[in-house]
Design an enzyme around this catalytic site. Structure first.
Site, PDB file in Angstrom:
ATOM      1  N   ASP A 174     -10.866   1.782  -3.292  1.00  0.00           N
ATOM      2  CA  ASP A 174     -11.313   1.436  -1.942  1.00  0.00           C
ATOM      3  C   ASP A 174     -12.819   1.288  -1.853  1.00  0.00           C
ATOM      4  O   ASP A 174     -13.336   0.888  -0.812  1.00  0.00           O
ATOM      5  CB  ASP A 174     -10.852   2.496  -0.935  1.00  0.00           C
ATOM      6  CG  ASP A 174      -9.504   2.140  -0.332  1.00  0.00           C
ATOM      7  OD1 ASP A 174      -9.009   1.031  -0.601  1.00  0.00           O
ATOM      8  OD2 ASP A 174      -8.941   2.975   0.398  1.00  0.00           O
TER       9      ASP A 174
ATOM     10  N   ASP B 225       0.832  -1.215   0.000  1.00  0.00           N
ATOM     11  CA  ASP B 225       0.000   0.000   0.000  1.00  0.00           C
ATOM     12  C   ASP B 225       0.866   1.263   0.000  1.00  0.00           C
ATOM     13  O   ASP B 225       2.079   1.220   0.256  1.00  0.00           O
ATOM     14  CB  ASP B 225      -0.928  -0.034   1.230  1.00  0.00           C
ATOM     15  CG  ASP B 225      -2.258   0.643   0.979  1.00  0.00           C
ATOM     16  OD1 ASP B 225      -2.327   1.495   0.081  1.00  0.00           O
ATOM     17  OD2 ASP B 225      -3.229   0.316   1.702  1.00  0.00           O
TER      18      ASP B 225
END
Ligand code: GLA
Length: 706
Positions: free
Chosen positions: A510, A446
């Site tokens: 997301d 990430d």
């Protein structure tokens, strides 16, 4: 070629239905044609000189590979740089040309000895007509050369009058926008130190109204994960270019004598049949790479929206059992497992397992995941640092910043300065140890903030930071070749072919809201094939939008990508567990076709409906989704044509239904929806079938077999 022949000649690359013709005139290189292939020869370059504008230079202005003022170009120069203000206007001459024997690639060297510059350009026309090109600029002078910009550009013809590019934001990445291709410059710059939620993964010009399956399209993509700009420019004489370049902070890139800078690759595709042709070129080229994932893409489960930071062995072991029971094949522990990481305010930089949460380490969980027959994956964010961490306490100098002012925070975190050798080694060793001590099969890598105001000891450093990140991933992959890596960045802010040279999939967004995902995945998959685009079945009510969707709609949406689950499925009602297992089985049954076939998108008159899917390479089967994005103005959809089938084949067409009866108004549906129908590819593609009415935010799955 001997040196005199560099003065005037043409070179032609051909592959996958495309041609690229380079013209060399007065030892300057330009692109005469990029687009459809054609038969026959090419007339003499001298006879092809364009008209000379009135009130212009006394020679025809050439648009070189690196357009330059020395040829009279008044648009943006391809190369911008100088030595304290001197050598600002190079006059590059071809000094070497090396064409591959099969005429699919060429390397061209151009030099300007007075300016002390040598540029090596590489152009490769690959399978499916995908072109990629890059420049390598060497400082052959005696003093430092400051490079301000080195652009990769390709010409498009005057009939390309419309532009399409993508923008977006967190949880709403890759949204299309269109503009007329006017005179002047339309540029999409990214100064985020990452690819960006709003970055344009595809930047296209086309004939008026070009759509999924109609119109000519020329499109580019820049394979770089940091600051960059994509631009379309039309100069007054009518010539038009698409270009891509890395962006530098002022004075960021200074080349010492003897050193060089290589641009990222610019990828480019041409299609005579709309955007689906562009997609086919990108998918075909990506799938032909040796490193492209070829094993069946495992169904994953990710703990983030299931438990967030509430991790412990008992909870996650229970989730693993529930996941295995519905057919999950990869269990990924997200953020929250490492030292001090109880919230998003601490811990980044300390990549050891937190003994408070995991007193016996991760091994007991990893063992039970493996015993259940699943792979084990783990979340990391190696490029970041919280001030509340042992790493930052011991090494405040590892926090990247422009100096003398401090960088501003984002999600309570700073950027770890990976251009600092000690910081790079710290994070490399920590990850190497983590992968050596634990049986980890997969990393979710990430990157949760922009790198605005990015610097190292007073100088801009986004470029060297990006190279350090690439090297970090490359070296970890070399040391741990079996580990797959996913590229995530606050969802889908790092989706580009630069990061994909070293990772196996991207997290597209997301948001797990299936309605939002319809658009995000459509425009992510315009370049990336579905098998490397992560899509998860989230909880019934989306955590990012508050919308509630049926499991069937969520499942169909995730089916056309690399499917996973991100939902606490420990105590689902039995009917939901059954439907989830059905969806997982459907994915497993069709994934080899979905992940090798041709992605097709119908151009429907009704903007509230979408029909898309995958046709197997030989056309013998297909799986399509018909989706209602909103309520329609029309009472019924009428006949809808099915794209991409083989005209000569006879297909049996059926609808695959879920448990819920919410998919369409059953009583009013055309008979074939329940009984199935047989029809030829020609009929289905020319006449089509009467489609059912769907309630908004519902979808049906259509299967065709011949
Ligand atoms: C980012 C990612 C999410 C999740 C969180 C964890 O936002 O995009 O999927 O991993 O970080 O903090």
């Amino acid at each position: 070629l001997d040196e005199t022949e560099y003065l005037v000649t043409t070179l032609r690359l051909r592959n996958g239905g495309c041609s690229l013709v380079l013209a060399i005139d007065d030892s300057r290189v330009s692109i005469l044609h990029w687009g459809a292939d054609f038969t026959g020869g090419i007339p003499d370059v001298g006879d092809l000189a364009p008209a000379r504008a009135i009130s212009s230079h006394d020679v025809v202005v050439q648009c070189e590979l690196l357009p330059s003022a020395s040829a009279g170009w008044t648009g943006t120069p391809g190369l911008q740089g100088h030595r304290s203000g001197r050598d600002f206007s190079p006059r590059l001459r071809v000094t070497d040309v090396d064409e591959s024997a099969d005429a699919t690639a060429v390397t061209i060297v151009c030099t300007d000895d007075d300016a002390g510059i040598a540029v090596t350009s590489r152009l490769e026309l690959g399978v499916h007509g995908l072109l990629r090109m890059r420049h390598d600029l060497a400082n052959t002078g005696q003093t430092p050369y400051q490079l301000d910009s080195l652009a990769l550009s390709l010409p498009v013809p005057p009939r390309a009058t419309e532009l399409l590019d993508l923008t977006g934001r967190w949880a709403r990445e890759r949204q299309p926008q269109r503009t007329p291709f006017n005179f002047g410059r339309w540029a999409r710059g990214e100064r985020r130190g990452r690819t960006g939620h709003d970055s344009s993964v595809l930047f296209a010009a086309g004939t008026p109204g070009f759509a999924s399956r109609t119109g000519e399209v020329w499109a580019v993509h820049l394979g770089w994960s940091s600051n960059h700009e994509l631009a379309a420019e039309r100069v007054p004489d009518g010539r038009a270019l698409l270009s891509g370049a890395e962006l530098f902070a002022p004075g960021e890139l200074v080349l010492e004598p003897g050193s060089a800078y290589a641009t990222p690759w610019l990828y480019a595709a041409y299609s005579a049949d709309g955007l689906d042709g562009i997609t086919a070129a990108f998918h075909g080229w990506l799938r032909a790479r040796p490193e492209h994932p070829r094993t069946p893409r495992p169904v994953g489960i990710n703990t983030w929206e299931a438990v967030y930071f509430d991790q412990d062995l008992e909870t996650l072991a229970e989730l693993a059992v529930a996941a295995a029971a519905v057919g999950v094949e990869r269990f990924v522990v997200d953020d929250g497992w490492f030292l001090g990481r109880r919230t998003d305010q601490a811990g980044l930089g300390d990549w050891t397992v937190d003994p408070d949460v995991w007193p016996n380490g991760l091994t007991p969980l990893i063992d039970s995941v493996h015993e259940l027959g699943m792979e084990f994956g783990l979340w990391v964010e190696p490029e970041m640092i919280n001030t509340v961490s042992n790493a930052a306490r011991a090494h405040p100098e590892w926090i990247a910043g422009p100096g003398p002012h401090d960088p501003i925070l984002w999600r309570h975190q700073h950027v770890l300065d990976l251009t600092d050798d000690a910081a790079w080694r710290h994070v490399y060793s920590a990850l190497d140890a983590l992968l050596s001590k634990n049986a980890i099969d997969y990393l979710k890598w990430d990157h949760n903030r922009d790198l605005a105001d990015m610097g190292h000891r007073g100088r801009g450093s986004a470029h060297s930071q990006m190279l350090a990140v690439y090297r970090l991933i490359d070296e970890l992959r070399r040391a741990h070749p079996g580990v797959e890596i996913e590229s995530c960045s606050s969802g889908g802010a790092r989706v580009d072919l630069g990061i994909l040279e070293r990772t196996d999939r991207v997290w597209a967004s997301d948001t797990n809201d299936a309605l939002e995902r319809q658009t995000i995945q459509r425009w992510t998959e315009v370049v990336l094939p579905p098998e490397i685009v992560g899509a998860h079945i989230g909880p019934p009510t989306s955590h990012t939008t508050g919308r509630t969707h049926s499991l069937w709609f969520r499942g169909i949406t995730a089916l056309f990508a690399h499917l996973g689950i991100e939902w606490d499925i420990r105590n689902l009602p039995e009917s939901e567990t059954r439907e989830l297992s059905t969806l997982v089985s459907l994915y497993k049954e069709h994934r080899s076709m979905l992940h090798t076939g041709t992605l097709v998108r119908a151009d429907l008159a009704d903007p509230t409906r979408s029909l898309y899917g995958v046709v197997s390479p030989d056309g013998s089967e297909a799986l399509l989704a018909y989706v209602a994005l909103a309520t329609s103005a029309a009472e019924t959809p009428g006949f809808v044509r099915i794209p991409g089938l083989v005209a000569e084949r006879d297909y049996s067409v059926t609808v695959i239904s879920g448990e819920e009866a919410d998919v369409y108004l059953e009583a009013a549906a055309p008979p074939w929806v329940s009984s199935g129908i047989a029809a030829s590819g020609a009929f289905l593609g020319t006449v089509g079938l009467p489609f059912p009415i769907l309630n908004p935010e519902k979808a049906i799955l259509i299967r065709l077999v011949s």
